[in-house]
Design a protein around this motif. Structure first.
Motif, PDB file in Angstrom:
ATOM      1  N   ASN A  41       3.410   8.018   1.138  1.00 23.78           N
ATOM      2  CA  ASN A  41       3.086   7.773  -0.258  1.00 23.78           C
ATOM      3  C   ASN A  41       4.094   8.523  -1.128  1.00 23.78           C
ATOM      4  OD1 ASN A  41       1.495   9.136  -2.755  1.00 23.78           O
ATOM      5  ND2 ASN A  41       0.838   7.024  -2.457  1.00 23.78           N
ATOM      6  N   THR A  74       5.357   3.395  -2.252  1.00 26.79           N
ATOM      7  CA  THR A  74       5.288   3.594  -0.811  1.00 26.79           C
ATOM      8  C   THR A  74       6.705   3.745  -0.277  1.00 26.79           C
ATOM      9  OG1 THR A  74       3.306   2.219  -0.740  1.00 26.79           O
ATOM     10  CG2 THR A  74       4.423   2.605   1.346  1.00 26.79           C
ATOM     11  N   SER A 152       0.224   1.771  -0.597  1.00 31.30           N
ATOM     12  CA  SER A 152      -0.701   2.542  -1.439  1.00 31.30           C
ATOM     13  C   SER A 152      -1.005   1.775  -2.723  1.00 31.30           C
ATOM     14  CB  SER A 152      -0.106   3.912  -1.775  1.00 31.30           C
ATOM     15  OG  SER A 152       0.250   4.625  -0.625  1.00 31.30           O
ATOM     16  N   GLU A 157      -4.026   5.113  -0.491  1.00 24.78           N
ATOM     17  CA  GLU A 157      -3.040   5.275   0.570  1.00 24.78           C
ATOM     18  C   GLU A 157      -3.464   4.613   1.870  1.00 24.78           C
ATOM     19  OE1 GLU A 157      -1.799   9.364   0.997  1.00 24.78           O
ATOM     20  OE2 GLU A 157      -2.346   9.783  -1.084  1.00 24.78           O
ATOM     21  N   GLN A 158      -2.438   4.236   2.664  1.00 25.64           N
ATOM     22  CA  GLN A 158      -2.625   3.661   3.995  1.00 25.64           C
ATOM     23  C   GLN A 158      -3.535   2.422   3.979  1.00 25.64           C
ATOM     24  OE1 GLN A 158      -1.124   4.710   6.974  1.00 25.64           O
ATOM     25  NE2 GLN A 158       0.142   6.042   5.684  1.00 25.64           N
ATOM     26  N   SER A 159      -3.421   1.629   2.913  1.00 25.61           N
ATOM     27  CA  SER A 159      -4.160   0.368   2.857  1.00 25.61           C
ATOM     28  C   SER A 159      -3.382  -0.693   3.630  1.00 25.61           C
ATOM     29  CB  SER A 159      -4.343  -0.094   1.408  1.00 25.61           C
ATOM     30  OG  SER A 159      -5.208   0.784   0.714  1.00 25.61           O
TER      31      SER A 159
END
Length: 450
Positions: A41, A74, A152, A157-159
């Motif tokens: 991120n 990102t 993100s 985050e980490q989607s």
């Protein structure tokens, strides 16, 4: 009891069918686990909002109400010692850049170099033994293939989102030197700079733009092919800048009617509308009206395919150019020179979009007549070219895109403006005649004012 047994059997059959169906689905979790550690991120301060650049086809407000002093995006770790690939617009004009790793560490980053034309930037953080993304090849992608994005969006985050490759080789007006991958993977502000991943767990692109009228995802996402991104990275690491080839022509699409007008059997290739003085093309003898069909051994199917080919060519290379001129094939040798900064405003292989005239009363969008078309149809002066048309009086009366209009009710048409004014002044319901010039010869068409 029998009914309940039947219901139970039905549910068991449904469950088995569901499990069989699920077993045939892509193994998304494995793909995510293989790459999520390399996705970071990025937050900045002092720069512009990331959202406005993500949805470049339409302007939009700052995301999450953060204002212009904070941007979220990102990045992708491409080396164990901390080199990170992201979009240029994520870090543009940033005073401070903070990178948050998947293990929750937060480290400051510096910009090694950036390239506005491809919207890519290379960052560096001071760390070792970092997880690194596995890189693939975008050219091996097939339309319809499953792909995933990790990023993100709006700071989440980490989607992970998934979709398919919608098209390849897309050209956008803002970056003619990138041959984009189009997908229907949901991408939103904050995804910029994140990876596009195939089902082998390989990064095949860097998510860069969405087409949106709302500022959010509307089904059209665009990623930079990983080959393009890595070429930019290598040049930034080696030279601190990116060098591109320059041919020195402006080109436009070869429509069916233009192909007919220029005597080309099929509407493929790039029609040269301008050759810049003292450019490689001019030195090689390329002329306005030539149709470029091959560049360095590669077919040029569409005009939008030419700029990425030229830009990727090593400066100083001698390449073969195949042209169609006066219905004959011709080959010339061209020595590619370097694209200069001032060339970005117009001296490129893709003509910048010209402001379009409004549609006139009968649904025609007119334009001045190109010299080469005037010569081809033996029209000495004046006239108006039908650049495009909608389903209106003109289209229903037999007019077509690419027609050259020379007479209105027996009087010469001296310019597009003159014809628009004459049409606007017609009484409703009155008949009028237009003389149309085509390769097949002149013909009058009778129409009636709406």
């Amino acid at each position: 009891m029998i009914a309940r047994g039947g219901a139970l059997a039905a549910w068991l059959m449904f469950g088995c069918a569901f499990m069989a169906s699920a077993a045939g689905l892509p193994d998304f979790p494995s793909v995510v686990k293989r790459n999520s550690g390399a996705v970071v991120n990025i937050s900045t301060s002092g720069g512009s909002s990331e959202q406005a650049a993500t949805s470049r086809q339409d302007s939009s407000d700052d995301e999450e109400g953060q204002g212009a002093d904070e941007s979220l995006g990102t990045g992708l770790l491409i080396s164990e010692d901390g080199f990170i690939l992201t979009n240029q617009h994520v870090v543009a004009d940033a005073e401070e850049i903070l990178v948050r790793l998947s293990d929750r560490r937060e480290l400051p980053a510096r910009v090694v170099g950036s390239d506005e034309r491809t919207d890519l930037a290379l960052l560096k953080i001071d760390a070792d033994h970092l997880p690194v993304a596995t890189l693939g090849r975008a050219k091996d992608l097939e339309v319809g293939e499953w792909v995933l994005a990790i990023g993100s969006p709006f700071g989440f985050e980490q989607s992970v989102t998934a979709g398919i490759v919608s098209a390849k080789g897309r050209s956008l007006p803002t970056e003619p030197y990138v041959s984009y991958i189009q997908t229907d993977v949901p991408i939103n502000p904050g995804n910029s700079g994140g990876p596009l991943i195939n089902l082998h767990g390989e990064v095949v692109g860097i998510n860069s733009q969405i087409y949106s009228q709302t500022g959010g995802y509307m089904g059209l996402s665009f990623a930079i092919p990983i080959e393009t991104a890595i070429d930019v990275v290598e040049q930034l690491r080696r030279n601190g800048r990116v060098s591109r080839g320059w041919l020195g022509v402006q080109v436009q699409p070869l429509t069916r009617d233009l192909a007919e007008a220029f005597g080309v059997a099929t509407p493929r290739g790039a029609l040269v509308s301008k050759v810049f003085a003292q450019s490689p093309a001019a030195v090689a003898g390329v002329r306005v009206g030539d149709v470029i069909t091959r560049f360095d051994g590669h077919d040029v199917e569409l005009s939008t395919a030419l700029p990425p080919m030229v830009g990727a060519t090593v400066v100083g290379s001698d390449i073969a150019l195949t042209l169609l001129r006066e219905r004959r094939e011709k080959q010339v040798q061209v020595r590619i020179t370097e694209l200069r900064d001032q060339d970005a405003t117009g001296d490129t292989e893709q003509a910048p979009p010209a402001p379009q005239r409004p549609l006139n009363r009968i649904g025609l969008r007119l334009a001045p007549v190109p010299d080469e078309l005037r010569q081809l149809l033996d029209v000495a002066s004046g006239g108006a070219l039908i650049e495009s048309l909608e389903n209106g009086v003109g289209a229903r009366g037999g007019l077509r895109q690419g027609d050259l209009l020379t007479m209105f009710n027996g009087s010469p048409i001296t310019s597009p403006d003159v014809l628009d004014h004459l049409l606007a002044a017609l009484p409703a319901g009155s008949a009028f005649a237009l003389l149309v010039q085509r390769r097949s010869g002149p013909a009058y068409l009778a129409l009636r004012a709406p």
